[in-house]
Design an enzyme around this catalytic site. Sequence first.
Site, PDB file in Angstrom:
ATOM      1  N   LYS A 116       0.866  -1.186   0.000  1.00 18.58           N
ATOM      2  CA  LYS A 116       0.000   0.000   0.000  1.00 18.58           C
ATOM      3  C   LYS A 116       0.891   1.219   0.000  1.00 18.58           C
ATOM      4  O   LYS A 116       2.008   1.178   0.527  1.00 18.58           O
ATOM      5  CB  LYS A 116      -0.887   0.028   1.255  1.00 18.58           C
ATOM      6  CG  LYS A 116      -2.148   0.827   1.081  1.00 18.58           C
ATOM      7  CD  LYS A 116      -3.202   0.023   0.347  1.00 18.58           C
ATOM      8  CE  LYS A 116      -4.501   0.748   0.186  1.00 18.58           C
ATOM      9  NZ  LYS A 116      -5.545  -0.146  -0.340  1.00 18.58           N
TER      10      LYS A 116
HETATM   11  P1  NAD Z   1     -14.320   7.031  -2.324  1.00 14.08           P
HETATM   12  O1  NAD Z   1     -13.435   8.151  -1.955  1.00 14.08           O
HETATM   13  O2  NAD Z   1     -14.768   6.850  -3.735  1.00 14.08           O
HETATM   14  O3  NAD Z   1     -15.672   7.078  -1.434  1.00 14.08           O
HETATM   15  C1  NAD Z   1     -15.680   7.186  -0.055  1.00 14.08           C
HETATM   16  C2  NAD Z   1     -17.100   7.506   0.408  1.00 14.08           C
HETATM   17  O4  NAD Z   1     -17.130   7.513   1.833  1.00 14.08           O
HETATM   18  C3  NAD Z   1     -17.606   8.872  -0.026  1.00 14.08           C
HETATM   19  O5  NAD Z   1     -19.003   8.776  -0.276  1.00 14.08           O
HETATM   20  C4  NAD Z   1     -17.351   9.755   1.199  1.00 14.08           C
HETATM   21  O6  NAD Z   1     -18.233  10.869   1.233  1.00 14.08           O
HETATM   22  C5  NAD Z   1     -17.636   8.761   2.311  1.00 14.08           C
HETATM   23  N1  NAD Z   1     -16.919   9.057   3.552  1.00 14.08           N
HETATM   24  C6  NAD Z   1     -15.627   9.411   3.678  1.00 14.08           C
HETATM   25  N2  NAD Z   1     -15.313   9.579   4.986  1.00 14.08           N
HETATM   26  C7  NAD Z   1     -16.440   9.307   5.682  1.00 14.08           C
HETATM   27  C8  NAD Z   1     -16.771   9.284   7.046  1.00 14.08           C
HETATM   28  N3  NAD Z   1     -15.875   9.618   7.979  1.00 14.08           N
HETATM   29  N4  NAD Z   1     -18.027   8.931   7.393  1.00 14.08           N
HETATM   30  C9  NAD Z   1     -18.948   8.594   6.461  1.00 14.08           C
HETATM   31  N5  NAD Z   1     -18.693   8.593   5.140  1.00 14.08           N
HETATM   32  C10 NAD Z   1     -17.458   8.963   4.760  1.00 14.08           C
HETATM   33  O7  NAD Z   1     -13.574   5.719  -1.777  1.00 14.08           O
HETATM   34  P2  NAD Z   1     -13.838   4.214  -2.199  1.00 14.08           P
HETATM   35  O8  NAD Z   1     -12.922   3.841  -3.313  1.00 14.08           O
HETATM   36  O9  NAD Z   1     -15.308   3.993  -2.330  1.00 14.08           O
HETATM   37  O10 NAD Z   1     -13.274   3.447  -0.903  1.00 14.08           O
HETATM   38  C11 NAD Z   1     -14.048   3.315   0.282  1.00 14.08           C
HETATM   39  C12 NAD Z   1     -13.390   2.266   1.164  1.00 14.08           C
HETATM   40  O11 NAD Z   1     -13.296   1.027   0.456  1.00 14.08           O
HETATM   41  C13 NAD Z   1     -11.954   2.568   1.625  1.00 14.08           C
HETATM   42  O12 NAD Z   1     -11.787   1.971   2.904  1.00 14.08           O
HETATM   43  C14 NAD Z   1     -11.094   1.815   0.603  1.00 14.08           C
HETATM   44  O13 NAD Z   1      -9.804   1.510   1.108  1.00 14.08           O
HETATM   45  C15 NAD Z   1     -11.948   0.569   0.434  1.00 14.08           C
HETATM   46  N6  NAD Z   1     -11.734  -0.192  -0.785  1.00 14.08           N
HETATM   47  C16 NAD Z   1     -11.830   0.393  -2.015  1.00 14.08           C
HETATM   48  C17 NAD Z   1     -11.673  -0.383  -3.159  1.00 14.08           C
HETATM   49  C18 NAD Z   1     -11.860   0.197  -4.531  1.00 14.08           C
HETATM   50  O14 NAD Z   1     -11.799  -0.585  -5.501  1.00 14.08           O
HETATM   51  N7  NAD Z   1     -12.129   1.484  -4.672  1.00 14.08           N
HETATM   52  C19 NAD Z   1     -11.371  -1.746  -3.043  1.00 14.08           C
HETATM   53  C20 NAD Z   1     -11.281  -2.311  -1.769  1.00 14.08           C
HETATM   54  C21 NAD Z   1     -11.474  -1.526  -0.661  1.00 14.08           C
END
Ligand code: NAD
Length: 426
Positions: A116
Amino acid sequence: MSTALVDDIKEIKEDNPFESMMSRFDRAAQLLNLDPDLYAVMRVPNRELKVYIPTRMDSGRIQVFEGFRVQHNFARGPAKGGIRYSPDVNIDEIRALAAWMTWKCAVVNVPFGGAKGGIICDPMQMSIGELERMTRRYASELLDFIGPEKDVPAPDMNTNEQTMAWIMDTYSMHARHTVNAVVTGKPIDLGGSRGRLEATGRGLLIVVTEAAKRFKMTPADTRVVVQGSGNVGGIAALLVHQAGFKVVGISDVHGGIYNPRGLEIPQALKHLEATRSFEGFGGAERVSNSELLELDCDVLIPAATENQITSSNAERLKCKVLAEGANGPTTAAADEILYRKGIFVIPDILANAGGVTVSYFEWVQDRMGYFWREDVVNERLQDTMVASFNDLCRYADAHSVDTRTAAYMLAIDRVAYDTRMRGIYA
Ligand code: NAD
């Protein structure tokens, strides 16, 4: 395992994701009776890089950003993991996320290790030009450490396909030829995979569907709440809605909306896109993010960020199934409470592994130079997620442990086997 090693396990700080991850690792290692030498090797990252990134800002001045890349484990193949840009990035978080990638790849049997990266910056305050220059300099500092056979970055919070295209281009300029397999999550025209953007959300749909079957819940009668509406939460909500589940709550960082009769998710997401908020969306009640987590529902999908379900609120959760879209949304201290309440947890290292699975497909396609149709990608994703879900349930039943512990045991078992077969070069 010797008692001395077990005694080393310190009391964990609940909001430190690395300690949270390690306490689960230690418990699983203990139950597996992991050989102390393997334990010593596997509980630490392989390599941690810290880089300083001079970046010319639009003002003409240089600003030096601090960045990291943690390569946790290579036993099963090249390291794999995202890069995040945020003012809150810190080494403990990156270490935890790197280790989770190792366990995640092992749970879905993808031949990668874990890594990461991150840069401490506020991307919302930076121009496109500043982001590009910072990204390229970061990539150039990592040149000797990344590559299709070494470590393959991907997008994470606040990075996207544009960021990946810049990293691919920087790496390729130095290699003097195009190397598209150095990153995944690229634009489709530059060697990205069809279906990658939706893969994490689609993976969630697949495991939620399997869990619903296990508990004999029909989609129409299954109420789902999703925290977060970004790449993971937004797409998961849309796909489960399209599959006939009743999504009753959804949120973003500013709060959420709730309608016990079900929300029109496509319209809600359009409203969010147009107004950057769920505020003012008709036919729904406003709820805070903490209220959202405690709503009456069958399936809760936390898909925002870490440490959302803790020892302070776990007792009040009302869901039957917790499908962890985010990485580390539940603290180790909350696990015990969820187990006692009989909540079926689909742990993050399985539930959100659709993304890394299709990243693996992207890497394979880049190396073949032959690209698959989206239905082929989705079918292979379905096969991987269903097989992994079933492996996990069988493992949990066979060892009489909860699904979180089972996921760690399964992953550690696989990495330990490969490490033992390769031998420890010591
Ligand atoms: P993103 O930035 O596209 O979306 C994040 C969402 O969470 C947004 O809607 C934001 O407004 C909301 N958010 C942020 N902080 C918040 C809080 N404190 N309380 C409530 N809502 C909050 O990110 P993403 O790609 O959707 O990733 C979200 C999670 O999933 C992260 O933990 C990331 O590591 C994990 N993840 C992502 C992927 C991927 O393919 N994008 C894969 C595996 C895991």
